[in-house]
Structures are given as structure tokens and as C-alpha cells.
Design a protein around this motif. Structure first.
Motif, PDB file in Angstrom:
ATOM      1  N   THR A  58       0.883  -1.227   0.016  1.00  0.00           N
ATOM      2  CA  THR A  58       0.049   0.188  -0.087  1.00  0.00           C
ATOM      3  C   THR A  58       1.128   1.300  -0.090  1.00  0.00           C
ATOM      4  OG1 THR A  58       0.206   0.228   2.484  1.00  0.00           O
ATOM      5  CG2 THR A  58      -1.747  -1.176   1.412  1.00  0.00           C
ATOM      6  N   PRO A  59       0.311   2.425  -0.168  1.00  0.00           N
ATOM      7  CA  PRO A  59       1.256   3.809  -0.197  1.00  0.00           C
ATOM      8  C   PRO A  59       1.896   3.674   1.296  1.00  0.00           C
ATOM      9  CG  PRO A  59      -0.806   4.109  -1.405  1.00  0.00           C
ATOM     10  CD  PRO A  59      -0.941   2.543  -0.790  1.00  0.00           C
ATOM     11  N   GLU A  60       1.073   3.314   2.306  1.00  0.00           N
ATOM     12  CA  GLU A  60       1.615   3.197   3.520  1.00  0.00           C
ATOM     13  C   GLU A  60       2.914   2.241   3.934  1.00  0.00           C
ATOM     14  OE1 GLU A  60      -1.851   5.433   2.871  1.00  0.00           O
ATOM     15  OE2 GLU A  60      -1.717   3.093   3.092  1.00  0.00           O
ATOM     16  N   GLY A  61       2.932   1.382   2.944  1.00  0.00           N
ATOM     17  CA  GLY A  61       3.946   0.598   3.120  1.00  0.00           C
ATOM     18  C   GLY A  61       3.581  -0.924   3.795  1.00  0.00           C
ATOM     19  N   GLU A  62       2.032  -1.408   3.736  1.00  0.00           N
ATOM     20  CA  GLU A  62       1.545  -2.643   4.171  1.00  0.00           C
ATOM     21  C   GLU A  62       1.714  -3.700   3.150  1.00  0.00           C
ATOM     22  OE1 GLU A  62      -1.646  -2.605   7.305  1.00  0.00           O
ATOM     23  OE2 GLU A  62      -2.150  -0.615   6.136  1.00  0.00           O
ATOM     24  N   LEU A  63       2.352  -4.558   3.392  1.00  0.00           N
ATOM     25  CA  LEU A  63       2.606  -5.669   2.527  1.00  0.00           C
ATOM     26  C   LEU A  63       1.500  -6.432   1.776  1.00  0.00           C
ATOM     27  CD1 LEU A  63       4.785  -7.481   0.801  1.00  0.00           C
ATOM     28  CD2 LEU A  63       4.507  -9.121   3.051  1.00  0.00           C
ATOM     29  N   ARG A  64       1.039  -6.720   0.637  1.00  0.00           N
ATOM     30  CA  ARG A  64       0.041  -7.068   0.013  1.00  0.00           C
ATOM     31  C   ARG A  64      -0.753  -8.241   0.782  1.00  0.00           C
ATOM     32  NH1 ARG A  64       0.692  -8.618  -6.156  1.00  0.00           N
ATOM     33  NH2 ARG A  64       2.316  -9.687  -5.108  1.00  0.00           N
ATOM     34  N   CYS A  65       0.082  -9.196   0.956  1.00  0.00           N
ATOM     35  CA  CYS A  65      -0.391 -10.600   1.596  1.00  0.00           C
ATOM     36  C   CYS A  65      -1.174 -10.567   2.857  1.00  0.00           C
ATOM     37  CB  CYS A  65       0.327 -11.553   1.308  1.00  0.00           C
ATOM     38  SG  CYS A  65       2.027 -11.445   2.400  1.00  0.00           S
ATOM     39  N   LEU A  66      -0.460  -9.633   3.782  1.00  0.00           N
ATOM     40  CA  LEU A  66      -0.540  -9.182   4.953  1.00  0.00           C
ATOM     41  C   LEU A  66      -1.966  -8.567   5.098  1.00  0.00           C
ATOM     42  CD1 LEU A  66       2.561  -8.788   6.936  1.00  0.00           C
ATOM     43  CD2 LEU A  66       1.365 -10.772   6.794  1.00  0.00           C
ATOM     44  N   LYS A  67      -2.277  -7.439   4.282  1.00  0.00           N
ATOM     45  CA  LYS A  67      -3.279  -6.895   4.082  1.00  0.00           C
ATOM     46  C   LYS A  67      -4.559  -7.699   3.699  1.00  0.00           C
ATOM     47  CE  LYS A  67      -5.229  -2.833   5.285  1.00  0.00           C
ATOM     48  NZ  LYS A  67      -5.269  -2.537   6.654  1.00  0.00           N
TER      49      LYS A  67
END
Length: 200
Positions: free
Chosen positions: A77-86
Motif C-alpha cells: 500500500t502507499p503506507e507500506g503495508e505488504l499485500r498478502c498481510l493486508k
């Protein structure tokens, strides 16, 4: 001919609507004999497992589509959250707060927990495989370096999530699904410092 898939979807829709799934009722609604229903999907516990697995797969698919709609092919995400975890956080909150599943847990807790968490059943192995698939995809894309074998990591994440999602049934503690996203990040990224993330 009413297929096994149609029977499972019908039972899944009943669960999602908060209805009690009974073999006689399902058979009558679909114009089948109980014997035919049993031959195609098994006993009530087996049908519940298939239906809950169907709901689980559908929820995960919705979460993957949600990511694609919001972030396309991005790995973070733009905030740096990893795709699989989100995606798994969204999925977990959906799974833990589904009103039909919660009703099943309230009305038949022992049966529900057995069906949802049995390592040799239908639901838990499918959820574990889905976690492993998403983790492996993002590890291969360079999103993170796994500290454990991916399959072992997926197993640990799912068992941890179950202990939080169903804490009221298995441990007499309040269920806290919103905590799972933060704990996932701590295990996958070693990022224990970040606060809990909530579904937006």
C-alpha cells in the motif's frame, strides 16, 4: 441433476443468512432424497465443513479483488503495508465477524470449532493452503524474506488466528479479530512495534 457444488452453495447461503443447516431441510428444498444428498456431500458435519470452506474461499477471493481494485498489482500500500498481510487481515476480519458463522459458534460451539479447526477436515487445510499461497507469492516477488518455511509459517499464522477469532469458545476470552493483523506482521516481518491496523 443437482450437483454437489449446488448443494454446498445452498448450505453456505443458509449459514450466511443465519439459518440452521439440516440435511432433511436441504434435501427437501433442492428436491432430493436424504439418501441422495448423503451420497453427494456426506453427513451434516461434512456438509457444514464443505459449506464453511466455500464461504472461506469466497471471502478470500473478495479480499484479493478488493486489493486489485484499490492497489492494482502493487506489492505494498502507499503506507507500506505488504499485500498478502493486508489481504489476510481483511479476510480474517470477514471470517471472524460473519454473523452466520458466529451464530453457528453460539448455538453449536463444539461442533463449530471441530469443523472449523480440524486439521483433517475441509476448512482448516484450505485456509492454511490459501495463506501459504499468498505468502509464497509475495516472498517470491521480494516483499519479504521468510524466517520459516512458508508452509510452517502459514500453519502458525492460521492456528494463531483461530485462537483469537474463536477465543470466546475455546478459552473463555473475548474474541479479538482486530489484533490478528498486528500479530501477523510481527511474525512475518518482525514488526512488533506497529500498532494494530483496522479494516478501512
Amino acid at each position: 441433476m443437482v450437483s454437489a457444488e449446488r448443494i454446498v452453495r445452498h448450505a453456505a447461503e443458509q449459514i450466511a443468512d443465519g439459518q440452521r443447516v439440516e440435511l432433511n431441510g436441504v434435501a427437501a428444498e433442492l428436491g432430493l432424497s436424504r439418501a441422495t444428498l448423503f451420497r453427494r456431500v456426506g453427513n451434516r458435519e461434512q456438509l457444514l465443513g464443505l459449506a464453511l470452506a466455500w464461504l472461506s474461499d469466497r471471502s478470500l477471493d473478495l479480499c484479493e479483488r478488493r486489493w486489485a481494485e484499490q492497489y492494482g498489482d502493487a506489492l505494498h500500500t502507499p503506507e507500506g503495508e505488504l499485500r498478502c498481510l493486508k489481504q489476510l487481515e481483511w479476510y480474517g476480519i470477514r471470517a471472524a465477524t460473519n454473523t452466520g458463522v458466529r451464530r453457528l459458534l453460539d448455538e453449536e460451539p463444539l461442533l463449530a470449532i471441530r469443523v472449523l479447526t480440524d486439521p483433517f477436515g475441509t476448512v482448516h487445510p484450505g485456509v492454511r493452503q490459501a495463506h501459504a499461497r499468498l505468502l509464497r507469492r509475495d516472498a517470491e516477488a521480494g516483499g519479504f524474506t521468510p524466517l520459516l518455511d512458508i508452509d510452517d509459517l502459514a500453519y502458525a499464522l492460521v492456528r494463531m488466528a483461530e485462537s483469537f477469532f474463536y477465543a470466546d469458545v475455546i478459552a473463555g476470552r473475548p474474541a479479538r479479530p482486530a489484533e490478528v493483523g498486528r500479530l501477523y506482521r510481527a511474525l512475518v516481518l518482525g514488526d512488533a512495534a506497529r500498532g494494530p491496523s483496522h479494516e478501512s
